[in-house]
Design an enzyme around this catalytic site. Structure first.
Site, PDB file in Angstrom:
ATOM      1  CG  ASN A  39      -1.459  17.861  15.622  1.00 41.87           C
ATOM      2  OD1 ASN A  39      -0.916  18.019  16.702  1.00 41.87           O
ATOM      3  ND2 ASN A  39      -2.521  18.558  15.255  1.00 41.87           N
ATOM      4  CG  HIS A  50      -2.706  22.071  13.165  1.00 43.21           C
ATOM      5  ND1 HIS A  50      -3.913  22.589  12.784  1.00 43.21           N
ATOM      6  CD2 HIS A  50      -2.657  22.201  14.515  1.00 43.21           C
ATOM      7  CE1 HIS A  50      -4.576  23.012  13.846  1.00 43.21           C
ATOM      8  NE2 HIS A  50      -3.829  22.791  14.913  1.00 43.21           N
ATOM      9  CD  GLU A  52      -3.229  19.973   7.547  1.00 41.18           C
ATOM     10  OE1 GLU A  52      -4.385  19.633   7.253  1.00 41.18           O
ATOM     11  OE2 GLU A  52      -2.855  20.122   8.729  1.00 41.18           O
ATOM     12  CB  SER A  77     -11.299  18.776   6.348  1.00 35.62           C
ATOM     13  OG  SER A  77     -11.701  19.939   5.684  1.00 35.62           O
ATOM     14  CB  CYS A  79      -7.726  24.015  10.936  1.00 40.16           C
ATOM     15  SG  CYS A  79      -5.984  24.530  11.036  1.00 40.16           S
ATOM     16  CB  CYS A  82      -3.602  23.793   7.831  1.00 40.29           C
ATOM     17  SG  CYS A  82      -2.851  23.248   9.398  1.00 40.29           S
ATOM     18  CG  ASP A 142      -5.273  20.051  17.131  1.00 39.78           C
ATOM     19  OD1 ASP A 142      -4.106  20.384  17.371  1.00 39.78           O
ATOM     20  OD2 ASP A 142      -5.701  19.738  16.010  1.00 39.78           O
TER      21      ASP A 142
END
Length: 146
Positions: A39, A50, A52, A77, A79, A82, A142
């Site tokens: 991130n 982020h 990912e 996990s 979002c 992503c 975020d």
């Protein structure tokens, strides 16, 4: 611990050391990391980087067949944003470090045929719990909470 989850954790730690949010990710194709990231919203003033998304960016342009054969590892996990990228590029499997501090769009991923594996790694959980306790405003920003 799985070496690819360890690589994602290393990315998360880099992000934290840079003053950012400790979330890391790697994309693995046929046993090799083709993209890695963490991130960088704080560090780069980015609206979208982020962990990912940074891993996708660093993997660069790949044929659809490569992404369809890849596994994405992430410390947290994913979002909505992503998860959308995971679906767009046809990633078939996602390995998640933890979902205790934040539950992303795992149900959406599963409903679209993505294999979702949550390992509940304590290192991932501790990184996020400590960050959220120390920087609640940055964390809420975020994830889009006012």
């Amino acid at each position: 611990m799985d070496k690819f989850m360890q690589a994602a954790i290393e990315e998360a730690r880099v992000g934290l050391e840079e003053g950012g949010i400790p979330i890391g990710s790697v994309i693995v194709h046929k046993g090799s990391i083709i993209g890695r990231g963490h991130n960088q919203r704080i560090q780069l003033g980015s609206a979208i980087l982020h962990g990912e998304m940074a891993a996708f960016e660093n993997a660069g342009r790949q044929p659809a067949s490569v992404y369809k054969e890849s596994v994405l590892y992430t410390t947290l996990s994913p979002c909505s944003m992503c998860s959308g990228a995971i679906l767009l590029y046809g990633i078939a499997k996602v390995v998640i470090g933890e979902n205790k501090t934040f539950m992303g769009e795992e149900a959406l991923l599963k409903s679209r045929g993505v294999e979702v594996v949550v390992v509940q790694d304590e290192t991932c959980t501790a990184l996020m719990r400590n960050f959220i306790a120390d920087q609640p405003q940055l964390w809420n920003e975020d994830i889009g909470v006012i």
